[in-house]
Design a protein around this motif. Structure first.
Motif, PDB file in Angstrom:
ATOM      1  N   ASP A 293       0.854  -1.195   0.000  1.00 46.20           N
ATOM      2  CA  ASP A 293       0.000   0.000   0.000  1.00 46.20           C
ATOM      3  C   ASP A 293       0.890   1.245   0.000  1.00 46.20           C
ATOM      4  O   ASP A 293       1.643   1.479   0.951  1.00 46.20           O
ATOM      5  N   PRO A 294       0.815   2.054  -1.061  1.00 43.72           N
ATOM      6  CA  PRO A 294       1.711   3.218  -1.138  1.00 43.72           C
ATOM      7  C   PRO A 294       1.462   4.249  -0.025  1.00 43.72           C
ATOM      8  O   PRO A 294       2.398   4.942   0.370  1.00 43.72           O
ATOM      9  N   VAL A 295       0.233   4.340   0.463  1.00 43.34           N
ATOM     10  CA  VAL A 295      -0.031   5.274   1.565  1.00 43.34           C
ATOM     11  C   VAL A 295       0.669   4.783   2.834  1.00 43.34           C
ATOM     12  O   VAL A 295       1.256   5.571   3.587  1.00 43.34           O
ATOM     13  N   GLU A 296       0.642   3.467   3.026  1.00 48.15           N
ATOM     14  CA  GLU A 296       1.356   2.884   4.171  1.00 48.15           C
ATOM     15  C   GLU A 296       2.862   3.146   4.044  1.00 48.15           C
ATOM     16  O   GLU A 296       3.529   3.479   5.034  1.00 48.15           O
ATOM     17  N   LEU A 297       3.380   3.017   2.817  1.00 47.74           N
ATOM     18  CA  LEU A 297       4.802   3.324   2.595  1.00 47.74           C
ATOM     19  C   LEU A 297       5.095   4.759   3.019  1.00 47.74           C
ATOM     20  O   LEU A 297       6.040   5.014   3.772  1.00 47.74           O
ATOM     21  N   ALA A 298       4.283   5.696   2.533  1.00 45.72           N
ATOM     22  CA  ALA A 298       4.524   7.114   2.840  1.00 45.72           C
ATOM     23  C   ALA A 298       4.492   7.364   4.344  1.00 45.72           C
ATOM     24  O   ALA A 298       5.261   8.182   4.870  1.00 45.72           O
TER      25      ALA A 298
END
Lengths: 312, 312
Positions: free
Chosen positions: A187-192
């Protein structure tokens, strides 16, 4: 025989080579095709393309015998690949030879933004150092948490470099990769949300348009820095400008923009961005390698041999 | 009791901590000692020193009961160590806590100079990108040959980072070190001749004054870049300016200067230097760590305990 057109703003040395090797004729951009006669357009078998203007179906249809678009650059989002494939037109790009340069610039944008390299240079050159003493403190880079958004060939080069700065490495990709213990986020939001520095190295094009959302920027947070060396289109630029203006993120290092080279003037009012003119691969060494690979693809096409770096 | 003086240009947060922890009194520089009475000077047992002005025998002799000079910074070349030792004055510095920052800046100076980061920023902000197109080509960094002049703790941090840029690593030190296959040069001129990038990370002081000579710069040659993050004194600055003006080397990235902050105005006329205001350790995180280590040394001294980072 003018069966090859060099379309785009080529530097002299690159254009000279295209003329010498292929007798290419130069046009400034796809729109200049209208200046050619139907007969002239009918003779064109290949285009050596350089630029970010759309090379779409309507352009292709002006060149009924086109067989190859040899793109100068790794990113081919300006070219409508589906339309090319439908028409039997092959497309090539210039991958790999520019990975090092783009990765080097990504690292320089991150350190340069956090350590305020442009402001430091100004502090010296304006005489403020002598007048006022030390420049305002900036922020440490090494030891932070880095997130690579898109661990393709360029993303991997960036990650390998940042790992040497004692960073905890995180990445997003469509699937986990073979890495030395880096943390995968689906999940890219989790990465951020997990990192201090978000490095955008996605492929451009419709599939990634606006991929970096306001929500991802808020997950990155007020202490976070975003770096983009891929394409301006992959970030929701209005959301990025809002976040920068409101200090909802700490800063940005940007080599690419949605409307380059006429970038949004809101960028120019910000003191928390380090701006570069899409110079990721703009070195003497790499431009020569890209031009050479473009010519090698043209040469293979002419001889009917296998293309070196086909896209479709 | 005012037995501790804070001498130098401290930021408020650091001075506040010295006042709160030790009741320190601030002076702007060693020359301000003349403003104190003999009695006041006689009470001083320790100095928290910050700055690059000479702290020599004549200064020490104004403080007859001085027992410690706790320097803010790793480099203590402003302090006459021999004179301190003769008088039974201990000196401490703040090593290691700043290694990462200085190494980060060295890398940024190298890429920033070669890839023209300041010029790139100007190209965007001045509107030249929109008017003229691409900025002039710059030069590739990765894959070059790097030479570390002085493989101490900071030099090693720089080398570890540059190795991740696929560089062939070379170094000079007084004796060979345990490295992963890097090439040792006992002759610094030979080192300069073997590399594209010469990174100066020597200790300052009389022993290294003018260590980088005109001959070393000529050995580096017209394609070479020099980076200095140590002390301005270690380079023959007149020779460096000559070499830069005559393009006998390609460029320089400099954080330190012979006469900082009033640097030689010849630097300002050059377009092949990236200048920084001695900001190597100037981050929020590292300055806090340096100030903390300085106070820890003062605290140990007051309690009669072993100093944490003694120099003599």
């Amino acid at each position: 025989m003018k069966d090859i057109l060099a379309i785009g703003a080529y530097p002299d040395w690159a254009l000279d080579a295209l003329i010498e090797d292929f007798g290419a004729r130069q046009l400034s951009g796809p729109e200049a095709l209208a200046e050619l006669s139907q007969e002239e357009r009918g003779r064109v078998r290949a285009v050596a393309y350089k630029g970010h203007k759309a090379f779409d179906a309507s352009v292709m249809d002006m060149l009924p015998n086109l067989g190859l678009i040899a793109n100068f650059g790794v990113g081919f989002d300006a070219i409508d690949i589906a339309a090319a494939s439908e028409r039997g037109i092959k497309v090539t790009n210039t991958p790999d030879v520019l990975n090092d340069d783009v990765a080097d610039l990504a690292v320089a944008l991150l350190i340069g933004q956090s350590r305020k390299l442009v402001e430091g240079s100004d502090w010296v050159r304006s005489g403020q150092w002598a007048e006022k003493g030390e420049m305002p403190m900036n922020r440490k880079v090494s030891g932070g948490k880095a997130g690579i958004l898109g661990l393709g060939r360029i993303g991997r080069e960036i990650a390998d470099r940042l790992a040497a700065f004692k960073m905890e490495m995180h990445y997003y990709a469509r699937s986990p990769k073979d890495t030395p213990g880096w943390t995968y986020h689906s999940d890219p939001v989790e990465l951020a949300g997990a990192v201090d520095y978000l490095i955008v190295s996605l492929v451009g094009g419709p599939a990634t348009e606006g991929f970096v959302t306001a929500g991802m920027l808020d997950a990155l947070g007020p202490d976070g820095i975003i770096v983009n060396i891929s394409r301006g289109s992959v970030i929701d630029e209005a959301a990025l400008l809002d976040a920068l203006e409101q200090n909802r993120i700490r800063g940005a290092g940007l080599d690419v923009f949605a409307s380059e080279p006429n970038i949004d003037p809101r960028f120019l009012a910000l003191d928390n961005v380090l701006l570069q003119p899409h110079q990721g691969s703009d070195t003497v060494e790499t431009r020569a390698a890209m031009a050479s690979l473009q010519r090698d693809n043209l040469r293979a096409f002419r001889k009917g041999e296998a293309l070196l770096t086909p896209v479709n």
